[in-house]
Design a protein around this motif. Structure first.
Motif, short mmCIF file in Angstrom:
data_model
loop_
_atom_site.label_atom_id
_atom_site.label_comp_id
_atom_site.label_asym_id
_atom_site.label_seq_id
_atom_site.Cartn_x
_atom_site.Cartn_y
_atom_site.Cartn_z
N ALA A 1 13.78 -4.14 -8.13
CA ALA A 1 12.92 -4.44 -7.07
C ALA A 1 12.00 -3.28 -5.97
O ALA A 1 10.81 -3.64 -6.21
N ALA A 2 12.77 -2.07 -6.17
CA ALA A 2 11.80 -1.60 -5.58
C ALA A 2 10.47 -0.15 -6.21
O ALA A 2 9.96 0.34 -5.45
N LEU A 3 10.88 -0.67 -7.63
CA LEU A 3 10.02 -0.04 -8.36
C LEU A 3 9.05 0.15 -8.54
O LEU A 3 8.20 -1.52 -8.30
N SER A 4 7.47 0.94 -8.53
CA SER A 4 6.58 0.36 -8.32
C SER A 4 5.80 0.22 -10.51
O SER A 4 6.37 0.46 -10.40
N ASP A 5 5.33 -0.41 -10.10
CA ASP A 5 4.82 -1.62 -11.49
C ASP A 5 3.27 -0.32 -12.37
O ASP A 5 2.65 -0.91 -13.00
N LYS A 6 2.55 0.54 -10.65
CA LYS A 6 1.99 0.95 -11.28
C LYS A 6 2.07 2.24 -11.50
O LYS A 6 2.98 3.27 -11.35
N PRO A 7 1.88 3.39 -13.03
CA PRO A 7 2.36 4.93 -13.30
C PRO A 7 1.70 5.63 -12.45
O PRO A 7 2.97 6.69 -12.22
N SER B 1 0.49 -1.08 -0.13
CA SER B 1 -0.17 -0.20 -0.23
C SER B 1 0.74 1.64 0.26
O SER B 1 0.13 2.26 -0.72
N ALA B 2 1.75 1.76 0.45
CA ALA B 2 2.43 2.10 0.42
C ALA B 2 4.95 1.55 0.00
O ALA B 2 4.84 1.49 0.17
N PRO B 3 5.06 3.01 -0.28
CA PRO B 3 6.73 2.20 -0.82
C PRO B 3 7.59 1.88 0.59
O PRO B 3 8.53 1.42 0.19
N LYS C 1 1.96 5.68 -9.17
CA LYS C 1 1.95 5.26 -8.03
C LYS C 1 3.71 5.44 -7.83
O LYS C 1 4.35 4.20 -8.46
N PRO C 2 4.15 6.26 -6.64
CA PRO C 2 5.72 6.31 -7.25
C PRO C 2 6.77 4.96 -6.23
O PRO C 2 5.25 4.79 -5.16
N PRO C 3 7.25 4.84 -6.24
CA PRO C 3 8.81 4.76 -7.33
C PRO C 3 8.79 4.16 -8.51
O PRO C 3 9.36 3.34 -9.01
#
Lengths: 434, 407
Positions: free
Chosen positions: B177-183, B104-106, B185-187
């Motif tokens: 691995a840290a990156l979001s797969d939704k455009p 739900s959050a990075p 949603k950061p990062p």
């Protein structure tokens, strides 16, 4: 069957021909022929892609043979991986659950680095399958891991003169999805039966036509492929995990009379007697831990041992990339760890695999006349510390650990996953012998 | 260890174990690997209660009459898995047993492993049956900061008794691995990921400063997130950064230098490309599972990464890591075995899943070697523990002899 006859039956129609005409003699190693007792300090001669001579110390070596001293090393047949996904092959798409007309042949990248890893693991024959997300996901491809650049270079022509391969089927949960896919196990079996009944009808219409083109049914790729299964010309390679799903496969096999191999068989230890009674071979995967999916919760390393004891033909597979082709021999060793005989485990990665792919007259054991597919190991095939030193397919060396490029494929490292970088970059940094 | 090439039938000696018997026990080994020193031929480990009372040659250790016995060809410390998600990434891999990653959050440093860990998950028993007695487990890679980790024994299920450190490290990921797969949603990029982390650490620095003010009314309300980040800033807790690509490893080192953080690098497939920088940092590396699939960020993973780092003077440990499908968990014993056979060697590989792992986890005073005063965590084998065909014939955790069939 004579070697000459084998040559006629199994000659490849591809441009690839065995180039090695001068004989090569491997001398002084421990030979594990698999179908026969080990030969210490043995002699193995290969020529023109075939095994010419095998025998104990002192066996005559043909004049002109290149002599390879391999004292302290072990020679065994090239490994047969009965279920793999090398080259990122995709079969059927999401449009329907039954797509027998789809061929891996049309989808495979033989330059993918996974092929190099398989050679590094000693694999010489492999069944490349489409996935298990369909009841029938397409036609599989039996390949020789020759050092080719196009799919045609790796093909095997079978006794019927067609490209060798099976048909991938699956049951259980992987093939359950939203419509038009089945939502239940009952529906899964019904859809499959419906299609095979249609194929029976298709075959009978062809038979009734009696060779008269005007009476022939229109050509149907789906039913044609299932017809090959019904006539026994194409083996069903069937993904199945749970005990009841395994029995469902056996029930369909009895109804339609096709040849089938059970793959994964996580619950195989529970229904070993049924499998043995049906005389159906199994291809087992050895996973480091159970679980990961509901159907595999009771997966157990003892499965190959229990099946072996029940009299079932047991092969192994990598399911690459589920397990890595480079340590395929480890599967056999884990089988022994859980009670399988050493002999049975070694058969499981060689001749049992050859039987499962219906190629045993050509591969799987070191016998005169069979293909010169072999692996040279640094020691006991079931030891962690043993390395695959060389892999040969039809008399040609396709992997040599002393070659930095091949060593990189075996160990991994920068460039192992990207041949372009491997050419440009520095083996000494990652892969060089130190 | 000498290897024998034998085509004969495998001989297995089974050790009968009492059902979870607890009490004094003498564990005899044809070879006892204490890891603290040289292997002892014909050695014995005397367990009293939960601790090791004595270790030595059988002729040198006085065993009280009537002490129950266990015997094995090879005796080692129980394995310390330096990084796992067992107990959170549950056995069945169904929604209800997957606790390793909250998306739900990075950045969610407030998530505690002890609130998520299931000590009765079948995989805890499974890895223990292969000799694992200590797990560093918790929130998985896959978010910028996914939460906290813990160090726990694989027995007993009561966390009051089995936890060595309830809040061992903060688990972070850098790179893919840290990156979001939704455009939305950061990062979405590497640079954004590091920017988010830096901004959060600056806020946490400010929070810590204000919390230190003498006037109580000037202190901010308690914030669980900044409180945890504060532990990074005061160096009481390391940041466990799962990172594979060389540029991401350097980004992690840059971040550590800027905020004076203690790092534990994790994964680090590309480590040999930035060996000098890692060595200079002094930070240890928990090397990727030796048999990790060489894809995506880990495409350069090598069977020899551990050996190269060891040779480069970097402290290392080995791990089972996180798997999303099958195997549901790797087994750290097997990952160490493959490293042992690929340049690391028997003794270094053994240390990488015992004492060296315990040191990196900060629990070497309790576990990781067979020494008097340490926890009685012992594994028994009928041969070289790394060989494929060897069985784990017994496991003792904190002095409790676990019942298990040889595996």
């Amino acid at each position: 069957m004579t070697a000459e006859l084998l040559g006629i039956l199994l000659a490849s129609t591809t441009p690839w021909v065995p180039a090695q005409e001068a004989p090569v003699a491997f001398v002084g190693g421990l030979i594990l022929p698999i179908h026969a007792s080990p030969i210490t300090n043995g002699v193995l001669v290969v020529q023109s892609g075939r095994i010419q001579v095998i025998g104990p110390e002192g066996t005559a070596i043909p004049a002109g043979a290149t002599r390879r001293e391999i004292a302290g090393k072990v020679v065994m047949p090239g490994l047969v991986d009965t279920h793999s996904h090398l080259g990122s092959a995709a079969g059927a798409d999401g449009s329907s659950p039954i797509q027998p007309e789809v061929r891996v042949l049309d989808a495979l990248d033989v330059r993918d680095p996974s092929f190099s890893r398989a050679r590094a693991g000693g694999i010489t024959t492999v069944n490349v399958m489409p996935g298990s997300g369909h009841l029938i996901s397409g036609q599989t491809l039996y390949l020789k891991l020759r050092d080719g650049k196009r799919i045609d270079d790796l093909l095997i022509t079978n006794r019927q003169g067609r490209v060798a391969g099976g048909l991938k089927m699956a049951n259980g949960t992987n093939s359950r999805r939203d419509p038009p896919f089945p939502g239940t196990r009952g529906k899964s079996a019904a859809l499959v039966r419906e299609k095979y009944v249609a194929a029976q009808d298709y075959l009978s219409r062809i038979q009734k036509a009696g060779g008269d083109p005007s009476k022939m049914p229109p050509r149907d790729l789906t039913l044609e492929t299932l017809g090959e299964v019904l006539t026994g010309d194409r083996v069903v390679q069937h993904h199945t995990h749970r005990h009841d799903d395994i029995l469902t496969v056996l029930r369909l096999q009895r109804e339609f009379g096709f040849k089938v191999v059970l793959h994964h068989v996580s619950d195989g230890w529970r229904v070993a007697e049924d499998i043995a009674a049906a005389k159906v071979p199994c291809s087992v995967i050895m996973i480091d831990s159970p679980g990961g999916k509901l159907e595999a919760r009771d997966a157990d390393w003892k499965t190959p041992a229990v099946l072996e004891k029940a009299g079932v033909t047991v092969g192994f597979h990598t399911d690459d990339s589920v397990t890595d082709s480079r340590w395929f021999l480890r599967a056999a060793a884990l089988g022994v760890r859980a009670g399988m005989t050493r002999e049975g485990a070694l058969r499981g990665v060689t001749v049992a695999g050859a039987e499962i792919l219906d190629l045993s007259e050509r591969v799987g054991s070191l016998e005169v006349g069979k293909d010169a597919d072999l692996v040279i190991l640094s020691g006991d095939p079931l030891s962690l510390y043993t390395q695959v030193l060389e892999t040969w397919v039809e008399g040609r060396k396709v992997f040599d650990r002393s070659d930095p490029k091949d060593r990189l494929a075996a160990t991994g490292g920068l460039g192992a996953g990207d041949p372009r970088r491997a050419r440009l970059c520095c083996f000494e940094l990652w892969g060089g012998e130190q | 260890m000498k290897r024998s090439f034998c085509l004969g039938t495998l001989r297995v000696s089974f050790v009968l174990l009492a059902t979870m018997a607890r009490g004094d026990v003498a564990i005899y080994g044809e070879v006892v690997h204490t890891v603290a020193g040289d292997p002892i031929s014909r050695g014995v480990v005397l367990v009293k209660g939960t601790k090791i009372a004595a270790v030595g040659r059988q002729e040198d250790v006085a065993i009280p009459a009537g002490t129950p016995e266990l015997r094995a060809r090879v005796v080692t410390p129980g394995w310390v898995d330096a990084h796992s998600t067992v107990g959170l990434s549950g056995f069945l891999n169904q929604n209800h047993d997957q606790e390793q990653l909250e998306r739900s959050a990075p950045m969610q440093p407030e998530l505690r492993a002890i609130d998520a860990y299931n000590p009765r998950d079948e995989l805890v028993d499974y890895v223990r049956s292969l000799g694992v007695t200590t797990l560093h487990t918790g929130h998985a890679p896959g978010a910028l900061i996914s939460g906290q980790t813990m160090v726990v024994k694989t027995f007993p299920p009561s966390l009051d008794q089995s936890v060595l450190n309830p809040s061992a490290m903060l688990a972070a990921s850098l790179g893919d691995a840290a990156l979001s797969d939704k455009p939305d949603k950061p990062p979405g990029t590497r640079a954004k990921a590091v920017a988010l982390l830096r901004a959060e650490l600056i806020k946490a620095t400010e929070y810590a400063r204000k919390m230190g003010l003498p006037e109580a009314d000037k202190r901010p309300a308690r914030d669980l997130r900044f409180e945890m980040l504060g532990k990074l800033l005061d160096r009481s807790m390391p940041l466990l950064v799962t990172v594979h690509r060389h540029q991401d490893i350097l980004a992690a080192l840059r971040l550590a230098a800027e905020f004076n953080l203690r790092l534990v690098l994790d994964g680090a497939s590309d480590a040999p490309l930035v060996m000098e920088e890692i060595r200079a940092s002094g930070f240890p590396v928990i090397v990727h599972p030796t048999m990790v699939r060489p894809f995506q960020a880990a495409e350069n993973a090598s069977l020899e990464t551990a050996a190269k780092l060891r040779d480069g003077g970097v402290p290392i440990a080995l791990q089972s890591g996180y798997e999303s499908y099958v195997p549901r968990t790797r087994v750290v014993l097997f990952e160490a075995a493959m490293a042992a056979a690929n340049g690391l060697g028997f003794r270094s590989a053994l240390a990488a899943i015992t004492l060296d792992a315990a040191r990196i986890l900060g629990v070497a005073d309790r576990v990781g070697s067979l020494e008097p005063g340490k926890d009685a965590d012992v594994a028994l084998f009928d041969g070289d523990p790394f060989e494929y065909v060897t069985h784990c014939t017994g496991v003792v955790v904190s002095g409790t002899v676990m019942e298990a069939a040889p595996r």
